[in-house]
Design a protein around this motif. Structure first.
Motif, PDB file in Angstrom:
ATOM      1  N   VAL A 149       0.850  -1.186   0.000  1.00 10.71           N
ATOM      2  CA  VAL A 149       0.000   0.000   0.000  1.00 10.71           C
ATOM      3  C   VAL A 149       0.887   1.236   0.000  1.00 10.71           C
ATOM      4  O   VAL A 149       1.670   1.447   0.934  1.00 10.71           O
ATOM      5  CB  VAL A 149      -0.927   0.033   1.236  1.00 10.71           C
ATOM      6  CG1 VAL A 149      -1.817   1.276   1.205  1.00 10.71           C
ATOM      7  CG2 VAL A 149      -1.771  -1.235   1.306  1.00 10.71           C
ATOM      8  N   THR A 150       0.776   2.060  -1.027  1.00 11.53           N
ATOM      9  CA  THR A 150       1.547   3.302  -1.033  1.00 11.53           C
ATOM     10  C   THR A 150       0.773   4.387  -0.304  1.00 11.53           C
ATOM     11  O   THR A 150      -0.448   4.387  -0.266  1.00 11.53           O
ATOM     12  CB  THR A 150       1.876   3.761  -2.468  1.00 11.53           C
ATOM     13  OG1 THR A 150       0.692   4.242  -3.115  1.00 11.53           O
ATOM     14  CG2 THR A 150       2.489   2.626  -3.284  1.00 11.53           C
ATOM     15  N   GLY A 160      -4.047   8.642   7.129  1.00 12.43           N
ATOM     16  CA  GLY A 160      -5.269   8.862   6.373  1.00 12.43           C
ATOM     17  C   GLY A 160      -5.853   7.607   5.757  1.00 12.43           C
ATOM     18  O   GLY A 160      -5.906   6.540   6.384  1.00 12.43           O
ATOM     19  N   ILE A 161      -6.308   7.730   4.515  1.00 11.89           N
ATOM     20  CA  ILE A 161      -6.940   6.610   3.810  1.00 11.89           C
ATOM     21  C   ILE A 161      -5.972   5.449   3.677  1.00 11.89           C
ATOM     22  O   ILE A 161      -6.345   4.285   3.861  1.00 11.89           O
ATOM     23  CB  ILE A 161      -7.451   7.074   2.430  1.00 11.89           C
ATOM     24  CG1 ILE A 161      -8.645   8.021   2.605  1.00 11.89           C
ATOM     25  CG2 ILE A 161      -7.845   5.875   1.572  1.00 11.89           C
ATOM     26  CD1 ILE A 161      -9.097   8.674   1.313  1.00 11.89           C
ATOM     27  N   GLY A 162      -4.726   5.728   3.353  1.00 14.00           N
ATOM     28  CA  GLY A 162      -3.747   4.656   3.190  1.00 14.00           C
ATOM     29  C   GLY A 162      -3.548   3.846   4.449  1.00 14.00           C
ATOM     30  O   GLY A 162      -3.444   2.608   4.401  1.00 14.00           O
ATOM     31  N   LEU A 193      -1.553  -4.670  -5.076  1.00 17.27           N
ATOM     32  CA  LEU A 193      -0.921  -3.349  -5.017  1.00 17.27           C
ATOM     33  C   LEU A 193      -2.017  -2.297  -4.907  1.00 17.27           C
ATOM     34  O   LEU A 193      -2.952  -2.284  -5.714  1.00 17.27           O
ATOM     35  CB  LEU A 193      -0.086  -3.094  -6.272  1.00 17.27           C
ATOM     36  CG  LEU A 193       0.416  -1.660  -6.464  1.00 17.27           C
ATOM     37  CD1 LEU A 193       1.367  -1.255  -5.343  1.00 17.27           C
ATOM     38  CD2 LEU A 193       1.093  -1.504  -7.828  1.00 17.27           C
ATOM     39  N   VAL A 194      -1.894  -1.429  -3.918  1.00 17.76           N
ATOM     40  CA  VAL A 194      -2.803  -0.294  -3.784  1.00 17.76           C
ATOM     41  C   VAL A 194      -2.003   0.982  -3.989  1.00 17.76           C
ATOM     42  O   VAL A 194      -1.146   1.329  -3.178  1.00 17.76           O
ATOM     43  CB  VAL A 194      -3.492  -0.265  -2.408  1.00 17.76           C
ATOM     44  CG1 VAL A 194      -4.445   0.943  -2.328  1.00 17.76           C
ATOM     45  CG2 VAL A 194      -4.262  -1.552  -2.162  1.00 17.76           C
ATOM     46  N   ALA A 230      -3.826 -11.679  -8.517  1.00 22.50           N
ATOM     47  CA  ALA A 230      -3.242 -10.349  -8.667  1.00 22.50           C
ATOM     48  C   ALA A 230      -4.314  -9.280  -8.835  1.00 22.50           C
ATOM     49  O   ALA A 230      -5.245  -9.421  -9.629  1.00 22.50           O
ATOM     50  CB  ALA A 230      -2.299 -10.326  -9.856  1.00 22.50           C
ATOM     51  N   ALA A 231      -4.156  -8.197  -8.075  1.00 22.78           N
ATOM     52  CA  ALA A 231      -5.091  -7.077  -8.176  1.00 22.78           C
ATOM     53  C   ALA A 231      -4.361  -5.774  -7.880  1.00 22.78           C
ATOM     54  O   ALA A 231      -3.500  -5.717  -7.006  1.00 22.78           O
ATOM     55  CB  ALA A 231      -6.250  -7.246  -7.197  1.00 22.78           C
ATOM     56  N   VAL A 232      -4.728  -4.752  -8.629  1.00 22.59           N
ATOM     57  CA  VAL A 232      -4.235  -3.396  -8.389  1.00 22.59           C
ATOM     58  C   VAL A 232      -5.450  -2.509  -8.149  1.00 22.59           C
ATOM     59  O   VAL A 232      -6.444  -2.600  -8.872  1.00 22.59           O
ATOM     60  CB  VAL A 232      -3.434  -2.858  -9.589  1.00 22.59           C
ATOM     61  CG1 VAL A 232      -2.980  -1.419  -9.332  1.00 22.59           C
ATOM     62  CG2 VAL A 232      -2.243  -3.752  -9.907  1.00 22.59           C
TER      63      VAL A 232
END
Length: 250
Positions: free
Chosen positions: A11-12, A17-19, A76-77, A124-126
């Motif tokens: 998670v970037t 906050g939201i991250g 990956l977010v 896999a998901a982005v």
């Protein structure tokens, strides 16, 4: 059992906050989570890697460090981003370059560095964080809106490219959220209370969106349970994008 049991996620912008809400929810749902941010996450049990999204060498090194620590990568977010205020008349070239470099090219940099690892995953998901600013015209948000519109278009292009590789790509479009970044904007306003009331009234449900609500939407898009969902965006904006309500009467 959690909906992300056994999966590995990066998670970037996950230090606040939201991250932070996303990273903590993913961990609660069974994922091993790494946070890529310039700051360290406050929650325990998360892998922390640091990088400036405008530095490709640093991004590549941070992604490799996270993947090594997690033992692979499934989700990956791309949540990290920066804001900007102003109109197309007042925004400078430096502002355009700075915001687009982080919000758009930064999303691409992290995705590029992670792509081969995602390709090796069977789940896999982005998920990219776009914004209501991508779909609704907001005053004095020219640069930010353009960057988030680009993220939305990039999401669809990435989804098309990801299909042969088995990588789903979606976006979440939050409305104005109750986060530290919005808090700083309110603090800088001449009348913070009045500005907050105006932002709340702009959203049909009459309040700011919570970080946890956005995190829940990201969880849905990232989960293998949504395996047929790709190339789309999910609005979490209290109806701001699509509803046109009559003014409330006293």
């Amino acid at each position: 059992m959690g909906s992300l049991d056994g999966l590995r996620a990066l998670v970037t912008g996950g230090a606040s906050g939201i991250g932070a809400a996303i990273a903590e929810l993913f961990a609660a749902e069974g994922a091993a989570v790494a946070v890529l941010d310039r700051e360290s996450p406050t929650a325990s049990g998360l892998v922390a890697v640091k990088a400036d999204l405008s530095d490709d060498t640093a991004v590549r090194a941070a992604v490799e460090e996270a993947v090594a620590a997690l033992g692979g990568l499934d989700v990956l977010v791309n949540n990290a981003g920066i804001g900007a205020q102003g109109t197309v008349e007042t925004a400078t070239d430096d502002e355009w370059a700075r915001v687009l470099d982080v919000n758009v090219v930064g999303t691409a940099r992290v995705s590029r560095a992670a792509w081969a690892h995602l390709r090796a995953s069977s789940h896999a998901a982005v998920v990219n964080t776009s914004s209501i600013a991508a779909t609704a015209g907001l005053p004095e948000r020219a640069v930010y809106s353009a960057s988030k519109g680009a993220v939305l278009a990039l999401t669809r292009a990435m989804a098309a490219d990801g299909m042969p590789d088995g990588i789903r790509v979606n976006a979440v479009n939050p409305g104005t959220a109750d986060t530290p970044w919005v808090g700083r904007l309110l603090d800088s306003a001449p009348d913070p209370a009045a500005e907050r009331a105006a932002l709340e009234a702009r959203q049909p449900h009459g309040r700011l969106v919570s970080a946890d609500e956005v995190a829940r939407a990201v969880l849905y898009l990232a989960s293998p349970l949504s395996g047929s969902t790709t190339g789309t965006s999910l609005a979490v904006d209290g109806g701001m994008e699509g509803l046109r309500l009559r003014p409330r009467t006293p």
